[in-house]
Design a protein around this motif. Structure first.
Motif, mmCIF file in Angstrom:
data_model
loop_
_atom_site.group_PDB
_atom_site.id
_atom_site.type_symbol
_atom_site.label_atom_id
_atom_site.label_comp_id
_atom_site.label_asym_id
_atom_site.label_seq_id
_atom_site.Cartn_x
_atom_site.Cartn_y
_atom_site.Cartn_z
ATOM 1 N N GLU A 437 0.827 -1.208 0.000
ATOM 2 C CA GLU A 437 0.000 0.000 0.000
ATOM 3 C C GLU A 437 0.863 1.261 0.000
ATOM 4 O OE1 GLU A 437 -2.659 -0.204 3.257
ATOM 5 O OE2 GLU A 437 -3.578 -2.110 2.639
ATOM 6 N N LEU A 441 0.931 4.193 -2.842
ATOM 7 C CA LEU A 441 0.793 5.605 -2.490
ATOM 8 C C LEU A 441 1.964 6.422 -3.035
ATOM 9 C CD1 LEU A 441 -1.162 7.375 -0.776
ATOM 10 C CD2 LEU A 441 0.469 7.114 1.101
ATOM 11 N N CYS A 442 3.176 5.907 -2.917
ATOM 12 C CA CYS A 442 4.355 6.618 -3.438
ATOM 13 C C CYS A 442 4.298 6.722 -4.960
ATOM 14 C CB CYS A 442 5.632 5.894 -3.010
ATOM 15 S SG CYS A 442 5.953 5.945 -1.228
ATOM 16 N N GLN A 444 1.610 6.888 -6.792
ATOM 17 C CA GLN A 444 0.622 7.912 -7.128
ATOM 18 C C GLN A 444 1.215 9.311 -6.941
ATOM 19 O OE1 GLN A 444 -2.169 7.349 -8.509
ATOM 20 N NE2 GLN A 444 -3.203 9.335 -8.397
ATOM 21 N N LEU A 457 -6.170 6.703 -7.093
ATOM 22 C CA LEU A 457 -5.691 5.568 -6.306
ATOM 23 C C LEU A 457 -6.880 4.929 -5.592
ATOM 24 C CD1 LEU A 457 -3.383 3.851 -5.199
ATOM 25 C CD2 LEU A 457 -3.092 5.538 -3.373
ATOM 26 N N LEU A 465 -4.278 2.197 4.485
ATOM 27 C CA LEU A 465 -4.094 3.553 3.964
ATOM 28 C C LEU A 465 -5.291 4.012 3.148
ATOM 29 C CD1 LEU A 465 -0.334 3.344 2.887
ATOM 30 C CD2 LEU A 465 -1.283 4.467 4.900
ATOM 31 N N THR A 468 -5.971 7.758 3.763
ATOM 32 C CA THR A 468 -4.891 8.568 3.180
ATOM 33 C C THR A 468 -5.004 8.614 1.664
ATOM 34 O OG1 THR A 468 -3.455 7.884 5.009
ATOM 35 C CG2 THR A 468 -2.398 8.854 3.092
ATOM 36 N N ALA A 469 -5.364 7.485 1.034
ATOM 37 C CA ALA A 469 -5.531 7.452 -0.426
ATOM 38 C C ALA A 469 -6.668 8.370 -0.863
ATOM 39 C CB ALA A 469 -5.781 6.020 -0.885
ATOM 40 N N LEU A 472 -5.479 11.910 -0.721
ATOM 41 C CA LEU A 472 -4.590 12.195 -1.850
ATOM 42 C C LEU A 472 -5.384 12.387 -3.133
ATOM 43 C CD1 LEU A 472 -1.637 12.462 -2.752
ATOM 44 C CD2 LEU A 472 -1.632 10.004 -3.196
ATOM 45 N N ASN A 473 -6.428 11.593 -3.320
ATOM 46 C CA ASN A 473 -7.281 11.763 -4.503
ATOM 47 C C ASN A 473 -7.970 13.124 -4.494
ATOM 48 O OD1 ASN A 473 -6.653 9.230 -5.498
ATOM 49 N ND2 ASN A 473 -8.353 8.221 -4.416
#
Length: 729
Positions: A437, A441-442, A444, A457, A465, A468-469, A472-473
């Motif tokens: 995961e 994430l990295c 993305q 993601l 995560l 967190t994903a 980030l989206n």
């Protein structure tokens, strides 16, 4: 005054002088002590300094005891046949009666072998009266009458009833211990007399030795004061330089502290070795050559040994001053091997503390689900493994050394090992899933950094995560919206500029046409001047509108680019040829450095002509009058660069990025020619043709550079048609 003293004390010559004073003082102290001590056979010590009269000195007291002991031993030897201890000594050791054996007996029982020889010319006169087997006997080297005569002028000591007394008042007397032997003589009295002549001679020698030792003491005291002052001064000023407050170190101080300590300790040991060797050599000289004959050799050896002591002491002082400088700049501990090792140990302890704190303290990981999950998994794994392997070790011991429970122990042993493997697999699986995961994430984040904002993601609902994903989206969507809004705004701005420029062309063309008509009419001088000014301003406005229009088309991507193969040298020469009149009227000197061999690039000829024209025109407008403008062409295997460099006529208070903005001018007052679009157009045209544009500012030097990739020359079609056809085989 304080400043003068500080400069004087920190001067290098002052430090060197004190350094030399210290090592010379050390050498003088050591050699003075050795020379003065051995010059009198080391028998006086410090007594001549403390005692003025020889007869009152401890040296005289020791001589009295030795002389009395000699007289006593003489009596014992005379009556040795009646001495039961002596006779028993002979029988016990199976020895015969002899003077040598008697001396050995005296040495064992009296711890001394001072003995009066029969043939020795004794330096004093003595009489001894004793009682043996009821009979009184007297021995001596003079008679009673002669003793009485000598006693009138000399110094006498009498031993009677266990007490030693003198015939002179104020003269101290020592205590004589006389052992009692069975069958030995019983002393009535022992008397010795020292003639006045001998006392006078001894006093002269004593005075000479006193004078010598007092002089050596003053020399030693003076050298000691100088040595102490020099050492304190050097320790205070070492590392300090004139004009600087902070202490500094030298190259020698960069050695490890232990190395300097070992070097200094070795030098001290070497100093001690030299002093001990000199002491032994002085003793040898004095024993074999005597006090008088050995004096010259001792002096020569003192000079040589003193030089060696001074040299070795210099090393000791250098090490001591180096340690002082290390203490002043606080690197004594840091520059030592032990200190570095202790720091490593301390860091290791802190690391272990942090590790165990992070292992069992979950307060730091309570904010996020991802951290809490990993912490719990890690804690369960570590504690579970420790417990299972402990039980495994216990069961293994029971299985190997137990009584009657081996099979059961082996069963539980394998069970614990199986559970440990399951726990390890559970931890490894969770760690691999979390690692995967994090990798997604990295990846993305890397895509976002590269400008790829389309993908999202998507993680499983149970993923650690997941939240967190989603965040980030959301960030990615916001960035994409902002970019689209910015692009739309830029397009609207470009369209507005294009439309305004296009709308300005028609009335501007009419204005220019009417101005041309007015110029053809017969006007007075004042009206003609007005018309000429209108013509200049209208031409400038026409050029500005054209520049804005071209820049807008290039920026929007609507500009047509007709790429063709161009020879850079010819294009530059053509541009400079067309601008020859303007260059000659500029009062600037051009220095042109072009390559001799042809270099070919691909690009739009008209646009690149405009690029070089703008660069040269920019240099003419903003360079200092009377200076030189440099045009240089350089090539690497893959690229060719054309640079135009000039000296600015004003202070350039801008950066490379600011001057490339549209309508940005280096002349803040905007009193010179230009509209601030020349460099922007040159940059846009160069990039649209596949090249790169760069600016460098160094003080008053302004340098613009255009770089293009080099291409191979294409064959000329006309030449290809005129080539003869290849012969067929």
């Amino acid at each position: 005054m304080d400043t003068k003293w500080r400069r004087f004390s920190r001067h290098r010559a002052t430090k060197i002088g004190c350094f030399l004073l210290f090592i010379i003082s050390i050498a003088l102290c050591v050699e003075s002590v050795l020379l003065v001590g051995f010059s009198s056979g080391m028998k006086y010590g410090l007594e001549p300094i403390l005692c003025k009269e020889y007869v009152n000195s401890d040296v005289q007291m020791t001589k009295i005891l030795d002389d009395m002991a000699g007289v006593r031993n003489k009596v014992y030897y005379q009556e040795r046949e009646t001495n039961q201890q002596y006779q028993g000594f002979l029988k016990e050791n199976a020895l015969e009666d002899s003077e040598e054996n008697f001396r050995y007996f005296i040495e064992v029982y009296l711890h001394g072998n001072y003995f009066l020889e029969e043939t020795e010319e004794v330096a004093f006169n003595y009489l001894a009266t004793y009682l043996i087997n009821g009979k009184e006997k007297t021995i001596g080297n003079i008679t009673e009458e002669e003793f009485s005569t000598l006693a009138n002028s000399g110094l006498t000591y009498s031993y009677t009833g266990g007490t030693l007394s003198s015939n002179r008042k104020g003269v101290p007397t020592p205590t004589l211990d006389t052992p009692e032997f069975e069958g030995a003589p019983e002393f009535i009295s022992m008397k010795i007399v020292y003639p006045q002549d001998m006392l006078t001679e001894n006093q002269k020698l004593w005075n000479a030795e006193r004078t010598r030792r007092l002089g050596a003491s003053w020399c030693l005291l003076t050298c000691g004061v100088i040595m102490l002052f020099s050492l304190i001064f050097l320790l205070a000023v070492t590392g300090k330089k004139v004009g600087e407050e902070k202490a500094q170190i030298c190259f020698f101080d960069r050695l490890w502290t232990e190395v300097i300590l070992l070097l200094g300790t070795g030098a001290v040991i070497l100093d001690g070795t030299i002093i001990y060797a000199q002491y032994q050599e002085f003793s040898y000289m004095q024993y074999y050559y005597g006090d008088v004959n050995a004096s010259n050799s001792m002096l020569l050896m003192a000079i040589l040994a003193g030089t060696g002591i001074a040299a070795v002491t210099a090393v000791v002082l250098l090490c001591l001053l180096s340690l002082a400088r290390k203490l002043k700049v606080h690197i004594f501990w840091r520059s030592s091997v032990i200190g570095k090792f202790c720091r490593w140990v301390w860091r290791g302890c802190k690391y272990l503390k942090r590790s165990f704190s992070g292992l069992f303290n979950g307060e730091r990981w309570k904010d996020y689900k991802f951290q809490r999950s990993l912490f719990v998994r890690q804690l369960v794994f570590v504690l579970g493994e420790i417990l299972l392997w402990f039980i495994t070790a216990m069961l293994m011991g029971e299985a190997m050394y137990g009584w009657g429970a081996g099979d059961v122990a082996f069963f539980f042993l394998f069970l614990c090992m199986f559970l440990a493997l399951l726990l390890l697999a559970w931890y490894a699986n969770g760690y691999a899933r979390a690692n995967e995961e994090v990798g997604m994430l990295c990846r993305q984040i890397d895509d976002m950094a590269d400008g790829r904002l389309e993908g999202r993601l998507i993680l499983d609902e149970k993923a650690l995560l997941k939240d967190t994903a989603e965040h980030l989206n959301d960030i990615q969507g916001g960035i994409q919206k902002n970019i689209e809004s910015q692009i739309k705004s830029e397009r609207t701005k470009i369209e507005l500029i294009t439309n305004v420029s296009h709308d300005l062309k028609t009335p501007l063309t009419s204005i220019i046409s009417y101005i041309d008509l007015l110029q053809k009419e017969e006007l007075n001088d004042e009206a003609r001047d007005y018309v000429n000014i209108l013509a200049q301003k209208s031409d400038r406005l026409k050029n500005m509108v054209a520049d804005v229009f071209d820049l807008a088309k290039t920026t929007s991507g609507e500009a047509k680019v007709v790429k063709e193969q161009l020879e850079v040298r010819k294009l530059l020469e053509q541009t400079m040829g067309d601008m020859e009149d303007k260059i000659e009227q500029s009062n600037r000197t051009f220095r042109v450095f072009l390559l001799d061999e042809p270099v070919y690039i691909e690009g739009d000829g008209q646009k690149l002509y405009r690029v070089f024209q703008n660069l040269i025109d920019n240099a003419l407008k903003y360079s200092m009058e009377g200076t030189r403008i440099f045009i240089q062409m350089t090539r690497t295997p893959d690229e060719v660069t054309v640079s135009v460099k000039n000296t600015a006529a004003y202070e350039m208070e801008f950066t490379e990025e600011e001057i490339l903005e549209r309508f940005s001018r280096g002349d803040k007052s905007r009193t010179t020619e230009g509209n601030g679009l020349g460099l922007s157009i040159a940059k846009s045209f160069a990039e649209v043709c596949g090249g790169a544009f760069d600016i460098k500012i160094d003080g008053d030097q302004f340098k613009a550079m255009v770089t293009f990739p080099v291409v191979e020359k294409l064959p000329d079609p006309a030449e290809s048609e005129n080539e003869p056809p290849e012969e067929s085989i």
